[in-house]
Design a protein around this motif. Sequence first.
Motif, PDB file in Angstrom:
ATOM      1  N   ALA A  22       8.495  13.136  12.553  1.00 50.74           N
ATOM      2  CA  ALA A  22       8.737  12.319  11.358  1.00 50.74           C
ATOM      3  C   ALA A  22       8.581  10.835  11.689  1.00 50.74           C
ATOM      4  O   ALA A  22       7.965  10.073  10.941  1.00 50.74           O
ATOM      5  N   LYS A  23       9.131  10.428  12.813  1.00 54.88           N
ATOM      6  CA  LYS A  23       9.049   9.027  13.226  1.00 54.88           C
ATOM      7  C   LYS A  23       7.595   8.645  13.528  1.00 54.88           C
ATOM      8  O   LYS A  23       7.110   7.583  13.110  1.00 54.88           O
ATOM      9  N   LEU A  24       6.891   9.549  14.231  1.00 55.09           N
ATOM     10  CA  LEU A  24       5.498   9.293  14.598  1.00 55.09           C
ATOM     11  C   LEU A  24       4.620   9.143  13.354  1.00 55.09           C
ATOM     12  O   LEU A  24       3.828   8.202  13.231  1.00 55.09           O
ATOM     13  N   LEU A  25       4.772  10.064  12.407  1.00 51.32           N
ATOM     14  CA  LEU A  25       3.949  10.033  11.199  1.00 51.32           C
ATOM     15  C   LEU A  25       4.322   8.868  10.287  1.00 51.32           C
ATOM     16  O   LEU A  25       3.465   8.307   9.607  1.00 51.32           O
ATOM     17  N   SER A  26       5.600   8.495  10.287  1.00 58.17           N
ATOM     18  CA  SER A  26       6.045   7.378   9.446  1.00 58.17           C
ATOM     19  C   SER A  26       5.440   6.051   9.895  1.00 58.17           C
ATOM     20  O   SER A  26       5.354   5.103   9.112  1.00 58.17           O
ATOM     21  N   GLU A  27       5.049   6.000  11.162  1.00 60.52           N
ATOM     22  CA  GLU A  27       4.454   4.773  11.687  1.00 60.52           C
ATOM     23  C   GLU A  27       3.005   4.590  11.238  1.00 60.52           C
ATOM     24  O   GLU A  27       2.444   3.505  11.361  1.00 60.52           O
ATOM     25  N   SER A  28       2.389   5.667  10.719  1.00 60.26           N
ATOM     26  CA  SER A  28       1.013   5.557  10.215  1.00 60.26           C
ATOM     27  C   SER A  28       1.049   4.910   8.834  1.00 60.26           C
ATOM     28  O   SER A  28       2.079   4.900   8.162  1.00 60.26           O
ATOM     29  N   ASN A  29      -0.067   4.388   8.398  1.00 59.57           N
ATOM     30  CA  ASN A  29      -0.109   3.769   7.065  1.00 59.57           C
ATOM     31  C   ASN A  29      -0.599   4.747   6.008  1.00 59.57           C
ATOM     32  O   ASN A  29      -0.959   4.359   4.911  1.00 59.57           O
ATOM     33  N   GLU A  30      -0.633   6.038   6.360  1.00 63.59           N
ATOM     34  CA  GLU A  30      -1.153   7.044   5.423  1.00 63.59           C
ATOM     35  C   GLU A  30      -0.118   8.056   4.967  1.00 63.59           C
ATOM     36  O   GLU A  30      -0.330   8.761   3.983  1.00 63.59           O
ATOM     37  N   VAL A  31       0.999   8.151   5.709  1.00 64.71           N
ATOM     38  CA  VAL A  31       1.967   9.216   5.443  1.00 64.71           C
ATOM     39  C   VAL A  31       3.368   8.649   5.218  1.00 64.71           C
ATOM     40  O   VAL A  31       3.799   7.736   5.920  1.00 64.71           O
ATOM     41  N   MET A  79       0.820  -1.209   0.000  1.00 61.28           N
ATOM     42  CA  MET A  79       0.000   0.000   0.000  1.00 61.28           C
ATOM     43  C   MET A  79       0.861   1.270   0.000  1.00 61.28           C
ATOM     44  O   MET A  79       0.378   2.354   0.244  1.00 61.28           O
ATOM     45  N   GLU A  80       2.174   1.122  -0.226  1.00 59.88           N
ATOM     46  CA  GLU A  80       3.087   2.260  -0.160  1.00 59.88           C
ATOM     47  C   GLU A  80       2.674   3.377  -1.110  1.00 59.88           C
ATOM     48  O   GLU A  80       2.778   4.546  -0.804  1.00 59.88           O
ATOM     49  N   ASN A  81       2.157   3.000  -2.295  1.00 60.06           N
ATOM     50  CA  ASN A  81       1.811   3.992  -3.298  1.00 60.06           C
ATOM     51  C   ASN A  81       0.664   4.883  -2.874  1.00 60.06           C
ATOM     52  O   ASN A  81       0.489   5.971  -3.391  1.00 60.06           O
ATOM     53  N   SER A  82      -0.161   4.429  -1.949  1.00 60.08           N
ATOM     54  CA  SER A  82      -1.312   5.216  -1.535  1.00 60.08           C
ATOM     55  C   SER A  82      -0.967   6.205  -0.433  1.00 60.08           C
ATOM     56  O   SER A  82      -1.778   7.023  -0.037  1.00 60.08           O
ATOM     57  N   LYS A  83       0.266   6.139   0.072  1.00 58.36           N
ATOM     58  CA  LYS A  83       0.664   7.050   1.135  1.00 58.36           C
ATOM     59  C   LYS A  83       0.876   8.464   0.591  1.00 58.36           C
ATOM     60  O   LYS A  83       1.249   8.655  -0.558  1.00 58.36           O
ATOM     61  N   ILE A  84       0.628   9.440   1.449  1.00 57.74           N
ATOM     62  CA  ILE A  84       0.818  10.841   1.080  1.00 57.74           C
ATOM     63  C   ILE A  84       2.264  11.217   1.382  1.00 57.74           C
ATOM     64  O   ILE A  84       2.737  11.079   2.516  1.00 57.74           O
ATOM     65  N   ASN A  85       2.990  11.683   0.372  1.00 56.39           N
ATOM     66  CA  ASN A  85       4.382  12.097   0.555  1.00 56.39           C
ATOM     67  C   ASN A  85       4.457  13.485   1.171  1.00 56.39           C
ATOM     68  O   ASN A  85       3.891  14.446   0.626  1.00 56.39           O
ATOM     69  N   ILE A  86       5.136  13.591   2.311  1.00 54.86           N
ATOM     70  CA  ILE A  86       5.241  14.880   2.982  1.00 54.86           C
ATOM     71  C   ILE A  86       6.695  15.189   3.332  1.00 54.86           C
ATOM     72  O   ILE A  86       7.577  14.344   3.226  1.00 54.86           O
ATOM     73  N   ALA A  87       6.916  16.442   3.751  1.00 50.90           N
ATOM     74  CA  ALA A  87       8.201  16.859   4.314  1.00 50.90           C
ATOM     75  C   ALA A  87       7.891  17.721   5.535  1.00 50.90           C
ATOM     76  O   ALA A  87       6.794  18.275   5.648  1.00 50.90           O
ATOM     77  N   ILE A  88       8.849  17.815   6.437  1.00 50.54           N
ATOM     78  CA  ILE A  88       8.673  18.596   7.658  1.00 50.54           C
ATOM     79  C   ILE A  88       9.780  19.640   7.739  1.00 50.54           C
ATOM     80  O   ILE A  88      10.963  19.315   7.617  1.00 50.54           O
ATOM     81  N   VAL A  89       9.388  20.911   7.904  1.00 50.19           N
ATOM     82  CA  VAL A  89      10.364  22.002   8.007  1.00 50.19           C
ATOM     83  C   VAL A  89      10.196  22.666   9.372  1.00 50.19           C
ATOM     84  O   VAL A  89       9.171  23.312   9.635  1.00 50.19           O
ATOM     85  N   ASP A  90      11.180  22.492  10.238  1.00 48.59           N
ATOM     86  CA  ASP A  90      11.097  22.993  11.611  1.00 48.59           C
ATOM     87  C   ASP A  90      12.510  23.064  12.172  1.00 48.59           C
ATOM     88  O   ASP A  90      13.309  22.156  11.954  1.00 48.59           O
ATOM     89  N   ASP A  91      12.820  24.132  12.909  1.00 44.51           N
ATOM     90  CA  ASP A  91      14.196  24.294  13.394  1.00 44.51           C
ATOM     91  C   ASP A  91      14.472  23.547  14.699  1.00 44.51           C
ATOM     92  O   ASP A  91      15.612  23.488  15.140  1.00 44.51           O
ATOM     93  N   HIS A  92      13.445  22.981  15.323  1.00 43.67           N
ATOM     94  CA  HIS A  92      13.661  22.197  16.540  1.00 43.67           C
ATOM     95  C   HIS A  92      13.889  20.724  16.160  1.00 43.67           C
ATOM     96  O   HIS A  92      12.952  20.023  15.796  1.00 43.67           O
ATOM     97  N   THR A  93      15.120  20.292  16.233  1.00 46.75           N
ATOM     98  CA  THR A  93      15.513  18.975  15.739  1.00 46.75           C
ATOM     99  C   THR A  93      14.747  17.830  16.398  1.00 46.75           C
ATOM    100  O   THR A  93      14.251  16.926  15.704  1.00 46.75           O
ATOM    101  N   LEU A  94      14.633  17.851  17.711  1.00 42.32           N
ATOM    102  CA  LEU A  94      13.947  16.762  18.409  1.00 42.32           C
ATOM    103  C   LEU A  94      12.482  16.684  18.007  1.00 42.32           C
ATOM    104  O   LEU A  94      11.944  15.600  17.773  1.00 42.32           O
ATOM    105  N   PHE A  95      11.824  17.854  17.916  1.00 35.64           N
ATOM    106  CA  PHE A  95      10.418  17.861  17.504  1.00 35.64           C
ATOM    107  C   PHE A  95      10.282  17.352  16.078  1.00 35.64           C
ATOM    108  O   PHE A  95       9.439  16.508  15.775  1.00 35.64           O
TER     109      PHE A  95
END
Length: 217
Positions: A22-31, A1-17
């Motif tokens: 990124a890790k949290l959203l990558s665990e979903s089957n939608e992103v 189902m990889e093709n159905s995922k929405i490709n995103i990027a995250i731009v934020d200066d707080h590295t930990l956040f």
Amino acid sequence: MENSKINIAIVDDHTLFRQGLAKLLSESNEVNVLFDAENGADMINKLCNHPLPEVILMDITMPIMDGYDTTKWLKENHPDVNVLALSMFEEDKPIIGMLKSGAGGYMLKQSKTGDLISAIRGIARQSFYINELVSGKLLRNIQNNQPQKTQNAGLSANELKFLELCCSDYTYKQIADMMHLSPHTIDNYREALFQKFNVKSRTGLVISALKNELIKL
């Protein structure tokens, strides 16, 4: 189902956040997180080495190139990339500022993961995401700026109806069905109104309509 995922990027200066999200959203089957960047300049560099994301989660306050300038750059260079502002600020000024820069929606960083994924899904599908936070700030901004009436700005009854429906979460196809018009006619309305109000997005159209008191949320 990889093709159905929405490709995103995250731009934020707080590295930990940024990396935690990124890790949290990558665990979903939608992103699918293509990359993360610490500011706008970093994002521009990384865009050279990655596919274009469908949605970019954008912080506001960042060194070198902030969220406002980065969003404006994206709208000028990659207008099909949707920007979802993600910030701690609840005040009117940053929310309205990001929407005016071209963001299609605005979420708070303390939002639940499920709500954020819903917003990503919505903005990927419709290029905008209007939640209660955004609509409330829009209305207050309109009231504070005391907009002048424009006597419908020379719009036809159908164009006004189209504008009204643009403030909902209906897709353009659904709007066409509701107005008993062809999708092609709706596309013509949209492009004509984009030119009339000098905007490039559905959110910009909504802001212009509200400022000119053509519609009310």
